[in-house]
Write a protein that holds these residues in place. Structure first.
Motif, mmCIF file in Angstrom:
data_model
loop_
_atom_site.group_PDB
_atom_site.id
_atom_site.type_symbol
_atom_site.label_atom_id
_atom_site.label_comp_id
_atom_site.label_asym_id
_atom_site.label_seq_id
_atom_site.Cartn_x
_atom_site.Cartn_y
_atom_site.Cartn_z
ATOM 1 N N PHE A 64 44.942 118.497 50.279
ATOM 2 C CA PHE A 64 45.421 119.207 51.470
ATOM 3 C C PHE A 64 44.640 118.738 52.696
ATOM 4 N N HIS A 66 44.504 117.416 56.932
ATOM 5 C CA HIS A 66 45.163 117.622 58.214
ATOM 6 C C HIS A 66 46.313 116.619 58.290
ATOM 7 N N TRP A 74 49.311 119.939 61.484
ATOM 8 C CA TRP A 74 48.947 120.823 60.382
ATOM 9 C C TRP A 74 47.440 120.750 60.190
ATOM 10 N N ARG A 76 44.258 122.126 57.992
ATOM 11 C CA ARG A 76 44.061 122.732 56.670
ATOM 12 C C ARG A 76 42.590 122.736 56.290
ATOM 13 N N ARG A 79 43.316 124.773 50.034
ATOM 14 C CA ARG A 79 44.432 125.720 49.998
ATOM 15 C C ARG A 79 44.060 127.041 50.634
ATOM 16 N N GLU A 82 45.772 127.153 56.203
ATOM 17 C CA GLU A 82 46.728 126.202 56.759
ATOM 18 C C GLU A 82 47.252 126.784 58.063
#
Length: 162
Positions: A64, A66, A74, A76, A79, A82
């Motif tokens: 995960f 960016h 986005w 991040r 998890r 976000e």
């Protein structure tokens, strides 16, 4: 344009790898030093769980990242967090290293969403309009600026200026 991704975990990955490599050694030493089977078994389970959690964290930081796509930035952190920023709301973007006194991966300070790694940020995004950032238990906040860490801030700035 498609999606371009950007790492942000180069500062913390080495520490996670060290702990992941040391965990089996720790389990072995505990097995040698602790005389009670029930305690060795409990510590073995805890050590194995620790290794699994470290591996999971490394994978999440790798998976995960960016990203910038045709419509959004986005941001991040694994998890755990976000945040989607419409590119239409992105004003000026610049590189600039900032140190933060609090070691939180995410916080809002004076209308600035701060996503730091090791107390630092290196990309600053000024927004053209206020956006709401939901930090879960810490509540929702209105932000007009975003500061975050990227391993290669120059690439992020170039991607956002296009």
């Amino acid at each position: 344009m498609g999606e371009k991704t950007f790492d942000y975990s180069a500062q913390v990955r080495p520490f996670l790898w060290v702990f992941l490599v040391v965990t089996p050694l720790e389990i072995f030493l505990v097995d040698l030093l602790v005389p009670w089977f029930w305690l060795r078994a409990a510590l073995l389970v805890l050590g194995a769980l620790s290794g699994v959690l470290l591996a999971w964290q490394l994978w999440m930081l790798h998976r995960f990242k960016h990203a910038v796509d045709d419509e959004h930035l986005w941001l991040r952190y694994g998890r755990e967090f976000e945040y989607r920023v419409p590119l239409a709301a992105v004003g000026t973007v610049r590189e600039g290293t900032t140190s933060r006194p609090r070691n939180r991966t995410r916080s809002v300070e004076d209308g600035t969403l701060v996503l730091s790694i090791s107390y630092s940020t290196n990309v600053v995004v000024e927004l053209t309009e206020p956006l709401e950032a939901d930090l879960g238990r810490r509540g929702a906040h209105e932000v007009t600026r975003i500061e975050f860490w990227a391993d290669n801030p120059g690439e992020v700035v170039r991607a956002l200026r296009k």
